[in-house]
Design an enzyme around this catalytic site. Structure first.
Site, PDB file in Angstrom:
ATOM      1  N   ASN A   1      17.334  45.655 -13.739  1.00 53.52           N
ATOM      2  CA  ASN A   1      15.471  45.590 -13.865  1.00 53.52           C
ATOM      3  C   ASN A   1      15.165  47.292 -13.347  1.00 53.52           C
ATOM      4  O   ASN A   1      14.103  47.354 -13.441  1.00 53.52           O
ATOM      5  CB  ASN A   1      15.226  44.760 -12.641  1.00 53.52           C
ATOM      6  CG  ASN A   1      13.435  44.514 -12.952  1.00 53.52           C
ATOM      7  OD1 ASN A   1      13.029  44.620 -14.187  1.00 53.52           O
ATOM      8  ND2 ASN A   1      12.661  44.530 -11.950  1.00 53.52           N
TER       9      ASN A   1
ATOM     10  N   HIS B   1       3.436  38.036  -9.264  1.00 51.16           N
ATOM     11  CA  HIS B   1       3.748  37.523 -10.454  1.00 51.16           C
ATOM     12  C   HIS B   1       2.705  35.633 -10.915  1.00 51.16           C
ATOM     13  O   HIS B   1       3.287  35.040 -10.825  1.00 51.16           O
ATOM     14  CB  HIS B   1       5.286  36.982 -10.699  1.00 51.16           C
ATOM     15  CG  HIS B   1       5.769  38.482 -10.656  1.00 51.16           C
ATOM     16  ND1 HIS B   1       5.124  39.227 -11.505  1.00 51.16           N
ATOM     17  CD2 HIS B   1       6.915  38.831 -10.386  1.00 51.16           C
ATOM     18  CE1 HIS B   1       6.346  40.720 -11.449  1.00 51.16           C
ATOM     19  NE2 HIS B   1       6.919  40.087 -10.451  1.00 51.16           N
TER      20      HIS B   1
ATOM     21  N   LYS C   1      13.594  46.502  -3.422  1.00 51.74           N
ATOM     22  CA  LYS C   1      15.178  46.287  -4.501  1.00 51.74           C
ATOM     23  C   LYS C   1      15.424  47.346  -5.063  1.00 51.74           C
ATOM     24  O   LYS C   1      16.614  47.353  -5.646  1.00 51.74           O
ATOM     25  CB  LYS C   1      14.956  45.188  -5.087  1.00 51.74           C
ATOM     26  CG  LYS C   1      13.887  45.187  -6.385  1.00 51.74           C
ATOM     27  CD  LYS C   1      14.053  43.312  -7.130  1.00 51.74           C
ATOM     28  CE  LYS C   1      12.827  43.146  -7.584  1.00 51.74           C
ATOM     29  NZ  LYS C   1      11.272  43.267  -7.568  1.00 51.74           N
TER      30      LYS C   1
END
Length: 442
Positions: free
Chosen positions: A142, A187, A119
């Site tokens: 981000n 995560h 990304k």
């Protein structure tokens, strides 16, 4: 609708770069609102930059402040499942993130990208090509600049990289186009399983005009059929794809041949997929593939800390892939390698509860010397017979540099987060580059 009506007291949870951007935004656009900050760290980063009239409670929670708030703005690193945040939600106090505040304020078109890997490259390349195409484009979220700080740049197009953490607290972001690149395990220390992680990512599509999905990864598709779906893919039929023509592979945008793949400066098949995604986003944003845009695409070499050659001396390449903070990202880096000698692969850090076993069969195909370091370095030791254990990255480099021969490559692609020994992945990459610079000549 005035979303700020009745809001007099805002509590920002978590300082750092993002928290400070929230405070500065509120001071600028809503100076009448009282702002307080809670950070459980004793000495939170950006503390010195807080305005004098903003109170800070550090070293723990202040539930009196939290439960007296009209609105809570939580840092992405603070999980909604945190008991103190849950207590506030139970008291009907709205909890949002900085991206939601950005959504309330922004007036220009926005494009956003999420996914487990790639990304940052897609976001950065979209910004480069948007500007090359004559559209004043700013990137953030981000990656790099916090979203709220972008508002002062007065751009014609905003491009945001969004993590699952940011999307958890975002509910009204209207997007010209949204891309979900891929999904792989990451995560797992935050989510109760892959489906929870996926659902957080899918929130990016809630108010998007064009939905860009990966034809080679069905997990990126929304659960209900959406008419305005556009796909990219290397291995499956897609709207943006690759096609052989007279011995050359071409990048295709629907039926338009855009560019031969070999003219890209970017390396690796994963980057071909990234470029196809950007072509889809450009079209959705109404940006033509002009000569100047295609020239910028051909010359684009990628992001710092992502498969970045930092030294190439005495026939030895030193490659900084510090941004590889999960298994899939390291696998992508390994798939694009061209090796003449041995690969000294440096792995380790904070594993975030990940399963590293999928690396083992790939390691078996490589002329590998595996160097394991950091908090979870032990988890990599059973994955290859050459594995050696070190405490730090510096210790690795000091040990291996005398073994290096022409044709070898030293690759930092840790498959782990960095916060056990570094400020962030950028700090880890910069320290690796410094070590490479110091030892490449020796």
């Amino acid at each position: 609708m005035d979303r700020w009506q009745g809001i007099q007291h805002v509590v920002v949870v978590g300082l750092g770069i993002t928290g400070l951007s929230v405070v500065n935004y509120l001071r600028k656009f809503h100076p009448q609102i009282e702002v307080k900050v809670i950070d459980t760290r004793e000495n939170p980063p950006s503390k010195e930059q807080l305005p004098a009239n903003v109170a800070l409670h550090s070293g723990g929670w202040n539930m009196d402040w939290l439960l007296a708030a009209d609105l809570i703005v939580a840092n992405p690193g603070i999980a909604l499942a945190t008991p103190q945040v849950q207590q506030a939600i139970a008291a009907n106090i709205p909890v949002v993130g900085d991206i939601e505040l950005f959504a309330w304020q922004v007036q220009k078109p926005v494009v956003a990208i999420t996914g487990s890997n790639g990304k940052s490259t897609v976001t950065d390349l979209m910004g480069v090509l948007g500007n090359a195409g004559g559209i004043k484009t700013s990137i953030g979220g981000n990656i790099g600049v916090p979203a709220l700080d972008l508002l002062s740049e007065d751009s014609d197009l905003y491009v945001l990289e969004l993590s699952s953490f940011q999307l958890e607290t975002t509910s009204s972001l209207k997007l010209k186009a949204a891309a979900f690149l891929n999904l792989s395990e990451d995560h797992m220390d935050r989510y109760d399983g892959m489906e929870s992680y996926r659902q957080a990512k899918l929130r990016i599509f809630e108010h998007a005009e064009t939905l860009v999905v990966n034809a080679d990864d069905r997990q990126t598709y929304p659960d209900s059929n959406i008419a305005n779906l556009v796909s990219f893919g290397l291995d499956n039929a897609a709207d943006y794809y690759t096609k052989e023509n007279q011995g050359q592979e071409w990048l295709m945008a629907v039926d338009e041949a855009v560019l031969p793949s070999e003219e890209l400066s970017l390396v690796g098949r994963h980057n071909v997929a990234n470029v196809l995604t950007v072509l889809a986003l450009l079209k959705a944003a109404g940006i033509d593939y002009s000569d100047s845009l295609l020239s910028a695409l051909k010359s684009y070499t990628g992001l710092t800390h992502r498969c970045q050659v930092v030294e190439d001396k005495n026939g030895v390449k030193w490659v900084n892939d510090s941004k590889a903070t999960n298994v899939a990202s390291t696998l992508a880096a390994l798939s694009g390698l061209s090796l003449e000698g041995r690969l000294y692969l440096m792995v380790g850090g904070l594993g975030k509860g990940a399963d590293f076993s999928s690396l083992k069969p790939v390691f078996a195909t490589l002329p590998l010397k595996l160097c394991c370091f950091g908090a979870d370095g032990d988890q990599f030791m059973p994955l290859h017979s050459s594995a050696r254990r070190f405490e730090t990255m510096e210790q690795v480099v000091k040990t291996i540099h005398s073994e290096l021969k022409q044709g070898d490559m030293v690759l930092l692609s840790p498959a782990c987060a960095s916060m056990d020994q570094f400020k962030n992945f950028m700090d880890r990459g910069e320290q690796f580059a410094a070590l490479a610079n110091q030892f490449a000549d020796k």
